[in-house]
Write a protein that holds these residues in place. Structure first.
Motif, PDB file in Angstrom:
ATOM      1  N   GLY A   1      13.905 -24.884  29.938  1.00 19.31           N
ATOM      2  CA  GLY A   1      14.191 -23.718  29.117  1.00 19.31           C
ATOM      3  C   GLY A   1      14.344 -22.460  29.950  1.00 19.31           C
ATOM      4  O   GLY A   1      14.140 -22.451  31.167  1.00 19.31           O
ATOM      5  N   PRO A   2      14.684 -21.344  29.294  1.00 18.55           N
ATOM      6  CA  PRO A   2      15.003 -20.116  30.027  1.00 18.55           C
ATOM      7  C   PRO A   2      13.806 -19.426  30.654  1.00 18.55           C
ATOM      8  O   PRO A   2      13.951 -18.707  31.641  1.00 18.55           O
ATOM      9  CB  PRO A   2      15.637 -19.224  28.949  1.00 18.55           C
TER      10      PRO A   2
ATOM     11  N   GLY B   1       8.479 -20.674  21.329  1.00 20.76           N
ATOM     12  CA  GLY B   1       8.746 -19.300  20.963  1.00 20.76           C
ATOM     13  C   GLY B   1       9.435 -19.145  19.632  1.00 20.76           C
ATOM     14  O   GLY B   1      10.023 -18.111  19.338  1.00 20.76           O
ATOM     15  N   GLN B   2       9.396 -20.176  18.782  1.00 22.36           N
ATOM     16  CA  GLN B   2      10.034 -20.117  17.483  1.00 22.36           C
ATOM     17  C   GLN B   2       8.971 -19.986  16.391  1.00 22.36           C
ATOM     18  O   GLN B   2       7.832 -20.381  16.566  1.00 22.36           O
ATOM     19  CB  GLN B   2      10.875 -21.369  17.236  1.00 22.36           C
ATOM     20  N   PHE B   3       9.408 -19.466  15.246  1.00 26.32           N
ATOM     21  CA  PHE B   3       8.474 -19.224  14.159  1.00 26.32           C
ATOM     22  C   PHE B   3       9.118 -19.600  12.837  1.00 26.32           C
ATOM     23  O   PHE B   3      10.301 -19.377  12.612  1.00 26.32           O
ATOM     24  CB  PHE B   3       8.039 -17.751  14.134  1.00 26.32           C
ATOM     25  N   ASP B   4       8.315 -20.197  11.951  1.00 22.44           N
ATOM     26  CA  ASP B   4       8.755 -20.558  10.618  1.00 22.44           C
ATOM     27  C   ASP B   4       8.579 -19.328   9.737  1.00 22.44           C
ATOM     28  O   ASP B   4       7.458 -18.936   9.422  1.00 22.44           O
ATOM     29  CB  ASP B   4       7.906 -21.726  10.097  1.00 22.44           C
ATOM     30  N   ILE B   5       9.693 -18.687   9.361  1.00 21.05           N
ATOM     31  CA  ILE B   5       9.620 -17.396   8.693  1.00 21.05           C
ATOM     32  C   ILE B   5      10.434 -17.400   7.420  1.00 21.05           C
ATOM     33  O   ILE B   5      11.099 -18.363   7.086  1.00 21.05           O
ATOM     34  CB  ILE B   5      10.132 -16.266   9.618  1.00 21.05           C
TER      35      ILE B   5
ATOM     36  N   ILE C   1      24.709 -23.010  24.011  1.00 22.77           N
ATOM     37  CA  ILE C   1      23.886 -23.751  24.968  1.00 22.77           C
ATOM     38  C   ILE C   1      22.514 -23.103  25.039  1.00 22.77           C
ATOM     39  O   ILE C   1      22.387 -21.938  25.408  1.00 22.77           O
ATOM     40  CB  ILE C   1      24.565 -23.786  26.346  1.00 22.77           C
ATOM     41  N   GLY C   2      21.483 -23.849  24.638  1.00 21.72           N
ATOM     42  CA  GLY C   2      20.127 -23.333  24.655  1.00 21.72           C
ATOM     43  C   GLY C   2      19.406 -23.561  23.344  1.00 21.72           C
ATOM     44  O   GLY C   2      19.837 -24.348  22.504  1.00 21.72           O
ATOM     45  N   ILE C   3      18.284 -22.859  23.167  1.00 23.83           N
ATOM     46  CA  ILE C   3      17.483 -22.933  21.946  1.00 23.83           C
ATOM     47  C   ILE C   3      17.934 -21.834  21.003  1.00 23.83           C
ATOM     48  O   ILE C   3      18.084 -20.682  21.410  1.00 23.83           O
ATOM     49  CB  ILE C   3      15.988 -22.773  22.260  1.00 23.83           C
TER      50      ILE C   3
ATOM     51  N   LYS D   1      18.552 -27.144  21.352  1.00 26.51           N
ATOM     52  CA  LYS D   1      17.858 -27.341  20.078  1.00 26.51           C
ATOM     53  C   LYS D   1      18.134 -26.172  19.151  1.00 26.51           C
ATOM     54  O   LYS D   1      18.096 -25.012  19.569  1.00 26.51           O
ATOM     55  CB  LYS D   1      16.349 -27.479  20.319  1.00 26.51           C
ATOM     56  N   ILE D   2      18.405 -26.489  17.878  1.00 28.30           N
ATOM     57  CA  ILE D   2      18.614 -25.445  16.885  1.00 28.30           C
ATOM     58  C   ILE D   2      17.616 -25.627  15.755  1.00 28.30           C
ATOM     59  O   ILE D   2      17.170 -26.735  15.456  1.00 28.30           O
ATOM     60  CB  ILE D   2      20.053 -25.445  16.338  1.00 28.30           C
ATOM     61  N   ASP D   3      17.263 -24.515  15.133  1.00 28.16           N
ATOM     62  CA  ASP D   3      16.301 -24.529  14.043  1.00 28.16           C
ATOM     63  C   ASP D   3      16.865 -25.285  12.837  1.00 28.16           C
ATOM     64  O   ASP D   3      18.075 -25.291  12.588  1.00 28.16           O
ATOM     65  CB  ASP D   3      15.970 -23.089  13.656  1.00 28.16           C
ATOM     66  N   ASP D   4      15.975 -25.902  12.079  1.00 24.78           N
ATOM     67  CA  ASP D   4      16.393 -26.651  10.889  1.00 24.78           C
ATOM     68  C   ASP D   4      17.140 -25.767   9.894  1.00 24.78           C
ATOM     69  O   ASP D   4      18.087 -26.217   9.232  1.00 24.78           O
ATOM     70  CB  ASP D   4      15.177 -27.269  10.195  1.00 24.78           C
TER      71      ASP D   4
END
Length: 433
Positions: A19-20, A91-95, A253-255, A290-293
């Motif tokens: 990752g970055p 670093g992702q959050f379910d919001i 390309i990336g998250i 990877k991408i968020d659902d």
């Protein structure tokens, strides 16, 4: 030959982390010896990385000194409470409106109990260990890089114990100014604590590093001696050339988490696919990472699934190859004006690829200024759907007519080696202990 000056780099992310977050200091450490500096890396012995990438180890053909101690992280407890909390490690959050009670509770716990973040439990043992290490192994300077911003608290405590120690605090992302900060459901007491700790770090560090021009000015306004050294690229600059793709390929390309979701782009692509037969037959949307659902659901909502190719997470090395196998590269940001200063690290590798860039984010963003100066692409905000559509069509027609993209300008200033020289010059301004 002069002896190399030793610096201690305190980082949570180090290969095999992917990752970055890992790349900035891996690349600095790679080139620092060429400018008279010997990096020593301090990192957890048992980290919990969401992504791994062993290809980054190739940056160090000769051994680099790495010291480690164990870390305790509460993520496994959080994952039992809510499986979606695995996102937190990336670093992702379910919001937003889709949050269930478990997500809301998890965010509340994360923001109010783990200040500034869940790596806070590594601070005290690290300060103890490094205090002993530095007595026997003096260094010219200590560098902390965050997020996780807990690592800056290690630097803060070391500085308090030894006021003569030179300390550089590197902010790859902002602390309380980051867009998701307001989603942490903080109590007034917790908010005050976050801001107090941030202020202490900014005012006590000898140098604060920002990765963008806007963030640098914000840190100065908060009392920091701040300088901007952006991220960069560490591969050859590719000249513009004719595309070899069998379809006009737009790639991310990336998250990609839901706070960076460029809905205006999905709507624009749906319109193009609906009204232009040739475009519909010759277009491909490619995901590398990877991408968020929630974003995946938007892809289906805007009827883009049938033109989408998903390659999943690839190594950094393979991701660079996929940039070359593209015609237009997507970069996205949070839409809020407060995010103007965020410059995603992938921007510079995109620029060096010779491919054009389609950027989404707030008006007046630092990314927009860089793209305009380099001629590497165009930036759009939420009000510019028509302009975005025209840009995609223009790039598609160039691809269809076998016209190579126009060359970029003056991007060598963003090479990792040149940026490391800038860092070295900055470190040389620190007075002797």
């Amino acid at each position: 030959m002069n002896e190399l000056k030793k610096i201690l780099i305190i980082t949570y992310y180090w290969p095999p982390a992917g990752g970055p977050g890992v790349q900035r200091w891996v690349k600095f450490a790679k080139y620092l010896p060429e400018f008279g500096w010997k990096p020593v890396i301090y990192t957890p012995e048992n980290p919990n990385y969401p992504l791994t990438d062993n290809s980054l180890k190739k940056d160090f053909p000769t051994p680099i000194e790495i010291i480690k101690t164990k870390i305790w992280e509460p993520y496994r407890i959080a994952e039992k409470l809510n499986p979606k909390n695995k996102k937190f490690k990336a670093g992702q959050f379910d919001i937003g409106s889709e949050q269930n009670w478990r997500s809301k509770l998890s965010l509340w716990i994360r923001g109010n109990f783990f200040i500034p973040d869940a790596r806070i439990f590594w601070v005290k043992p690290s300060v103890h260990y490094l205090s002993q290490y530095l007595k026997k192994n003096p260094v010219k300077a200590v560098i902390t890089t965050g997020p996780p911003h807990s690592l800056h608290l290690i630097g803060l405590e070391l500085k308090r114990k030894n006021p003569h120690l030179k300390w550089l605090a590197d902010f790859r992302d902002p602390w309380t100014d980051i867009s998701y900060y307001k989603h942490l459901k903080l109590s007034s007491r917790s908010d005050k604590k976050h801001k107090q700790l941030e202020s202490e770090v900014l005012k006590n560090a000898d140098i604060t590093l920002a990765t963008s021009f806007t963030d640098c000015e914000n840190y100065k306004a908060k009392g920091a001696r701040a300088f901007c050294i952006t991220n960069g690229f560490d591969h050859p600059v590719y000249s513009s050339s004719l595309s070899t793709t069998d379809k006009f390929t737009l790639s991310y390309i990336g998250i990609l988490e839901q706070l960076r979701n460029p809905k205006i782009l999905w709507h624009t692509l749906e319109t193009l696919l609906r009204h232009y037969d040739d475009f519909r037959e010759e277009f491909r949307l490619k995901w590398v990472g990877k991408i968020d659902d929630a974003i995946q659901r938007d892809i289906e909502k805007y009827h883009l699934s049938r033109v989408t190719e998903s390659l999943g997470y690839l190594s950094h090395e393979d991701s660079l190859k996929e940039m070359q196998n593209s015609d237009l590269l997507i970069i996205t940001n949070f839409s809020q004006p407060s995010s103007r200063g965020i410059i995603p690290g992938k921007l510079f590798e995109y620029m060096a690829s010779g491919k054009k860039i389609l950027s989404y984010g707030p008006k007046g963003a630092d990314v927009e200024k860089i793209l305009e100066a380099s001629g590497a692409g165009k930036h759009f905000d939420d009000t510019q759907g028509d302009a975005m559509k025209e840009y995609i069509i223009s790039q598609y027609l160039q691809w269809k007519q076998h016209i190579p993209p126009s060359p970029t300008k003056n991007i060598e200033i963003y090479s990792r080696k040149n940026l490391t020289q800038k860092l070295s010059e900055l470190l040389s301004t620190l007075p002797e202990n």
